[in-house]
Write a protein that holds these residues in place. Structure first.
Motif, PDB file in Angstrom:
ATOM      1  N   THR A 198       0.839  -1.204   0.000  1.00 29.53           N
ATOM      2  CA  THR A 198       0.000   0.000   0.000  1.00 29.53           C
ATOM      3  C   THR A 198       0.871   1.250   0.000  1.00 29.53           C
ATOM      4  O   THR A 198       0.831   2.050  -0.938  1.00 29.53           O
ATOM      5  CB  THR A 198      -0.970   0.033   1.199  1.00 29.53           C
ATOM      6  OG1 THR A 198      -1.762  -1.153   1.180  1.00 29.53           O
ATOM      7  CG2 THR A 198      -1.901   1.244   1.085  1.00 29.53           C
ATOM      8  N   PHE A 202       3.059   1.697  -3.100  1.00 32.18           N
ATOM      9  CA  PHE A 202       2.490   2.201  -4.343  1.00 32.18           C
ATOM     10  C   PHE A 202       2.532   3.718  -4.390  1.00 32.18           C
ATOM     11  O   PHE A 202       2.752   4.311  -5.445  1.00 32.18           O
ATOM     12  CB  PHE A 202       1.058   1.691  -4.513  1.00 32.18           C
ATOM     13  CG  PHE A 202       1.003   0.268  -4.989  1.00 32.18           C
ATOM     14  CD1 PHE A 202       1.036  -0.032  -6.343  1.00 32.18           C
ATOM     15  CD2 PHE A 202       0.947  -0.782  -4.090  1.00 32.18           C
ATOM     16  CE1 PHE A 202       0.998  -1.334  -6.793  1.00 32.18           C
ATOM     17  CE2 PHE A 202       0.914  -2.093  -4.515  1.00 32.18           C
ATOM     18  CZ  PHE A 202       0.944  -2.373  -5.870  1.00 32.18           C
ATOM     19  N   LEU A 207      -3.608  -2.522  -3.255  1.00 30.81           N
ATOM     20  CA  LEU A 207      -4.260  -1.536  -4.121  1.00 30.81           C
ATOM     21  C   LEU A 207      -5.528  -1.024  -3.436  1.00 30.81           C
ATOM     22  O   LEU A 207      -6.639  -1.508  -3.679  1.00 30.81           O
ATOM     23  CB  LEU A 207      -4.596  -2.153  -5.480  1.00 30.81           C
ATOM     24  CG  LEU A 207      -3.406  -2.618  -6.319  1.00 30.81           C
ATOM     25  CD1 LEU A 207      -3.880  -3.295  -7.594  1.00 30.81           C
ATOM     26  CD2 LEU A 207      -2.492  -1.452  -6.653  1.00 30.81           C
ATOM     27  N   THR A 208      -5.340  -0.040  -2.564  1.00 33.12           N
ATOM     28  CA  THR A 208      -6.437   0.467  -1.742  1.00 33.12           C
ATOM     29  C   THR A 208      -6.489   1.983  -1.800  1.00 33.12           C
ATOM     30  O   THR A 208      -5.445   2.645  -1.752  1.00 33.12           O
ATOM     31  CB  THR A 208      -6.254   0.027  -0.273  1.00 33.12           C
ATOM     32  OG1 THR A 208      -6.230  -1.401  -0.218  1.00 33.12           O
ATOM     33  CG2 THR A 208      -7.385   0.531   0.598  1.00 33.12           C
ATOM     34  N   TYR A 234     -11.090  -0.868  -3.005  1.00 31.96           N
ATOM     35  CA  TYR A 234      -9.835  -1.569  -3.260  1.00 31.96           C
ATOM     36  C   TYR A 234      -9.968  -2.412  -4.521  1.00 31.96           C
ATOM     37  O   TYR A 234     -11.075  -2.669  -5.017  1.00 31.96           O
ATOM     38  CB  TYR A 234      -9.487  -2.479  -2.080  1.00 31.96           C
ATOM     39  CG  TYR A 234     -10.526  -3.554  -1.829  1.00 31.96           C
ATOM     40  CD1 TYR A 234     -10.444  -4.792  -2.437  1.00 31.96           C
ATOM     41  CD2 TYR A 234     -11.620  -3.307  -1.000  1.00 31.96           C
ATOM     42  CE1 TYR A 234     -11.399  -5.766  -2.231  1.00 31.96           C
ATOM     43  CE2 TYR A 234     -12.587  -4.267  -0.786  1.00 31.96           C
ATOM     44  CZ  TYR A 234     -12.468  -5.501  -1.403  1.00 31.96           C
ATOM     45  OH  TYR A 234     -13.432  -6.456  -1.208  1.00 31.96           O
TER      46      TYR A 234
END
Length: 577
Positions: free
Chosen positions: A61, A64, A187-188, A205
């Protein structure tokens, strides 16, 4: 392999190929771009950023966000410094990085000096937006780190823990206590759990990437009677019609009401697109009291909980329901039967609120005799009886079966349990082995199939786990038994079973704000520490005194400092010049 997995694999390949060429343009050897982790170290070096950023890059998280920053900074080194170029670089990194590396027209220009970007040259609003944008990105990174691995804010949404924790209590939950979980879904959308802001069902997400469940070292183990925040075990599937109701409970209720199978109900929900599926980390957060730890044996006899044969701890805030036939001077006849009028409903609602009883007629259960049941703490019972009259303790006798097989393990043929008479039942412990029979499989079935991801088939009374016949099962992780202190108004382990160890989130440690829906702000519950017994005394006035004292001290210091008098000679000289 799913199409998204193929896309991700190809995007990684193109990213590495692009880095290979950009490294060469920057004066580094291209092969360094192909070495995992080391390639990020080199990347940070060529954009002149601290080496320790690598630790931020490797955190799911957070990584990214950091990767987006590094892509933008790398683009700047090739003279691509417009806002639109930065947006495209982040969204289409698998195209942009190879473009930087393979394009013959793009040359390495090095890290640009401050004040030379288009936004900085333009000044004004663009410069402000750029500066605040950079600060905002790092604020997001810092806040995400804190809420993921240290502390997270949490608000009590339901009355299941009253009167220990009340609806509207704002908590800080320690992730450190039981070991912070490394995000399995990187991927949130920032600062969300499982739904987008201002929506009930839109996921926040993408499950394209799912990492293994990992947990950092814990400061302590979950102990008996700890108050614990955890991912709702039955939250892997959510009925979008009511997120507060268990999907599996909804299936049973509808099947019972309509006298159809749960498979028929499930098919209807799927056809109506009314189901969301969540990974473990994205299941709703619940807060309950851990009344039993792995290896414990529990039993409830006439409302009293026993753990390992001894009466269990009872929190001072624990409460049970009282049954009563309320004085109802105003009734209405409806097609569904006799009910309390709206006028009487609001009168009683206000009276309950005045004495601190948060459950009202609208949340009570009524039978054909207009008998009601409302959770009441013992300290409020006398005041409550002055409103409703005589009451009796609510109790489901031994052998009473709740409708729709509501009570775990949802097998009324072999387990005739209810909320007040339950068990005995042993809580699974890692390494513990149980014998499997058609009569006792119900409590263990979900553990075997869902929590520990095995296949389970039953053929002619024989059990096949992962295709192999067996008559026993050994548990792979620890489990816990959670119950609310509001014992008759709590959706807890009595209704959905065990809480796996990998569902444990954290430990409530501090209430910083408390606001009731009808009672307003509750100063006596603000700035309080949370323990097994409940809340400590409030330190609100200490905090206010400290803040006011700090401002007062600063004001006095500023007043006592001698004022600087300008030098008249210098002033005159300056004017002459």
């Amino acid at each position: 392999m799913r199409p998204i997995h193929i896309f991700l694999l190809l995007s990684v390949v193109t990213l590495l190929a692009g880095l290979y060429k950009t490294f060469e343009k920057a004066g580094e050897k291209g092969w360094k771009a192909l070495v995992p982790v080391y390639n990020f170290v080199i990347w940070l070096r060529i954009i002149q950023k601290p080496w320790w950023w690598i630790f931020l890059v490797l955190i799911p998280t957070v990584g990214f966000y950091m990767l987006a920053i590094m892509i933008v900074l790398l683009s700047n080194c090739f003279g691509k410094r417009k806002f639109s170029q930065h947006v495209f670089a982040i969204v289409a990194y698998f195209i942009w990085i190879p473009y930087l590396g393979f394009s013959q027209n793009l040359k390495w220009m090095g890290v640009p000096e401050k004040g030379t970007s288009p936004a900085e040259k333009a000044g004004g609003l663009w410069r402000i937006l750029r500066e605040w944008g950079e600060a905002g990105i790092f604020a997001v990174v810092a806040a995400t780190l804190i809420r993921t691995f240290f502390f997270e804010a949490f608000v009590i949404p339901s009355s299941s823990m009253e009167s220990t924790l009340m609806v509207g209590d704002y908590l800080f939950v320690s992730k450190l206590s039981y070991g912070a979980k490394v995000p399995a879904i990187p991927l949130t959308f920032p600062f969300t759990h499982n739904t987008m802001p201002f929506t009930e069902t839109t996921p926040s997400y993408l499950d394209w990437i799912q990492l293994p469940q990992m947990r950092l070292p814990a400061l302590e183990k979950v102990e008996r009677n700890d108050i614990v925040v955890f991912n709702f075990p039955e939250g892997d599937t959510v009925w979008t019609g009511d997120r507060n109701q268990s999907y599996y409970g909804h299936l049973r209720n509808v099947a019972w009401e309509r006298n159809i199978s749960t498979d028929q109900v499930r098919t209807e929900l799927i056809d109506g697109n009314m189901i969301n599926v969540n990974p473990v980390d994205k299941e709703d957060n619940y807060v309950k009291r851990c009344v039993a730890i792995p290896g414990d044996k529990i039993e409830i006899k006439d409302r009293q909980l026993f753990v390992n044969g001894a009466p269990a701890f009872v929190a001072k805030g624990a409460q049970w329901s009282q049954d009563f036939n309320p004085p109802i001077p105003i009734l209405e006849q409806t097609p569904e039967g006799v009910r309390i009028s709206d006028e009487r409903y609001h009168q009683v609602k206000d009276q309950f609120s005045a004495i601190g009883v948060t459950d009202d007629y609208g949340q009570s259960q009524a039978d054909t005799a207009l008998q009601f049941s409302v959770p009441v703490h013992s300290s409020k019972l006398m005041a409550f009886q002055k409103i409703v009259g005589k009451t009796t303790p609510s109790l489901q006798p031994k052998g009473f079966l709740e409708p729709a097989q509501a009570v775990f393990p949802h097998d009324t043929t072999h387990f005739k349990w209810n909320r007040d008479n339950f068990g005995p039942l042993t809580i699974p412990k890692k390494g513990m082995t149980v014998k499997l029979t058609p009569e006792n499989i119900a409590p263990w079935e979900r553990i075997i199939k869902v929590y520990e991801e095995n296949t389970l088939e039953i053929k002619n009374g024989k059990f096949f786990i992962n295709g192999k016949q067996t008559d026993s099962y050994t548990f792979k992780q620890d489990y816990y038994w959670m119950m609310g202190d509001n014992r008759h108004n709590s959706l807890d382990s009595r209704y959905w079973g065990f809480v796996p160890d990998d569902h444990i989130v954290g430990k409530p440690v501090f209430v910083w704000l408390s606001k009731g829906e009808f009672s307003g702000y509750r100063p006596d519950r603000m700035m309080c520490f949370v323990s097994k017994e409940g809340l400590s005394k409030s330190y609100l006035w200490w905090v206010i005194t400290f803040i006011v004292g700090g401002f007062a001290l600063n004001y006095v210091r500023n007043r006592s400092r001698p004022k600087k008098i300008p030098d008249p000679v210098k002033k005159t000289t300056a004017k002459k010049k």
